[in-house]
Write an enzyme that holds these catalytic residues in place. Sequence first.
Site, PDB file in Angstrom:
ATOM      1  NE  ARG A  49      -7.722   3.849   7.533  1.00 51.02           N
ATOM      2  CZ  ARG A  49      -6.766   3.298   6.785  1.00 51.02           C
ATOM      3  NH1 ARG A  49      -6.994   3.040   5.503  1.00 51.02           N
ATOM      4  NH2 ARG A  49      -5.584   3.015   7.298  1.00 51.02           N
ATOM      5  CB  ALA A 148      12.344   2.134  -9.144  1.00 52.32           C
ATOM      6  CG  LEU A 150      16.432   2.309 -13.593  1.00 57.97           C
ATOM      7  CD1 LEU A 150      15.985   1.132 -14.461  1.00 57.97           C
ATOM      8  CD2 LEU A 150      17.905   2.169 -13.254  1.00 57.97           C
ATOM      9  CE  LYS A 219       6.111   0.635 -13.578  1.00 58.06           C
ATOM     10  NZ  LYS A 219       6.830  -0.548 -13.063  1.00 58.06           N
TER      11      LYS A 219
END
Length: 350
Positions: A49, A148, A150, A219
């Site tokens: 916003r 994340a 790896l 993923k």
Amino acid sequence: SLANVAVRAEPAVRRVALLGAGTVGRALLARLAADAHPQLRLALVANSRRRLFDGQGLDPAAVLDALPGGEPHDGGGVLPAGFEPGDIVVDATASAELAAWHPRWLRNGLHVVSANKLGLGGPLLRQHDIRTLASDGRHYGDSATVGAGLPLLRTLRELRAGGDRIGAIVGVLSGTLAWLFDGYDGSEPFSQRVQAAVERGYAEPDPRVDLSGEDVRRKLLILARAAGYALEDVEVRVDSLLTPEIEGAAPDALASALRGLDAPLAERAARTARDGKVLRYVARFDAAGARIGLEALPPDDPIALGRGCDNRVAIWSTRYRDRPLQIQGPGAGAEVTAAALVDDLLRIVG
């Protein structure tokens, strides 16, 4: 003499636009506030916003308090005047609209660092455009999209660059679902575990995002494409944990609807335990295709050994034919995801 001493040019300062001020965006700001990186200048922070922009730099420690008073905007991907080729856009959202901007930002000479899986895990044409454009000095940082941070994508690309051919990828790719099924035996209502995952920040505020399996689909698409396979999203079969009642529940009725999972999952967990196995939500890509769903695995299976929020991935290839290459580590949490974003930022300015 001094005239013969080479003068080393100062590295260019890159302006950074952070789109997304949710849990991951906040964790990234905390990292930028804690560790000074002179080559990075935070110039824009935006939620869906409002946005704050200052070409001379924003204080990452103070910007969140000031954001509610920022300039209203439409939530799209148009950046204020002042961003130029060589600057960096960080997409810390899950927005389909912003993911569609990734190729355009690259085409305009900007670097992109993303935790948004819909860039590389969305339509195949978009993934192709991103990979084609992320060259000639333009970078696309995607370490935060799977695992994340790896080293999954980097490993797949390095194997391929060395002449290896990937034959199969199997893994637990959701830290949320890994946590939900680690040690689950049906004695505790599954709906209570889901609520605990939300309270701990392991699951999205609306846990249907995780329970649907769609996040895992994206993923798996990203991994399979990095392995060299032009996989379309419709080619991935997903067995969702959601029932029609849960999918259609209003937000204030969701907790009650989730209790519909308790009895069937408890029965399945008990049956699995009688067989000496454990439940895991597994993604598979191999010669038989791509599929995602809940599986009963032997407790010593390479994919079953992870604990807590761990992602665990096994890769079979011509080099790793008999025993897979295995990668394991934390796969959920804003802090590790933000660390992956910082790693990609530093690779660009390094």
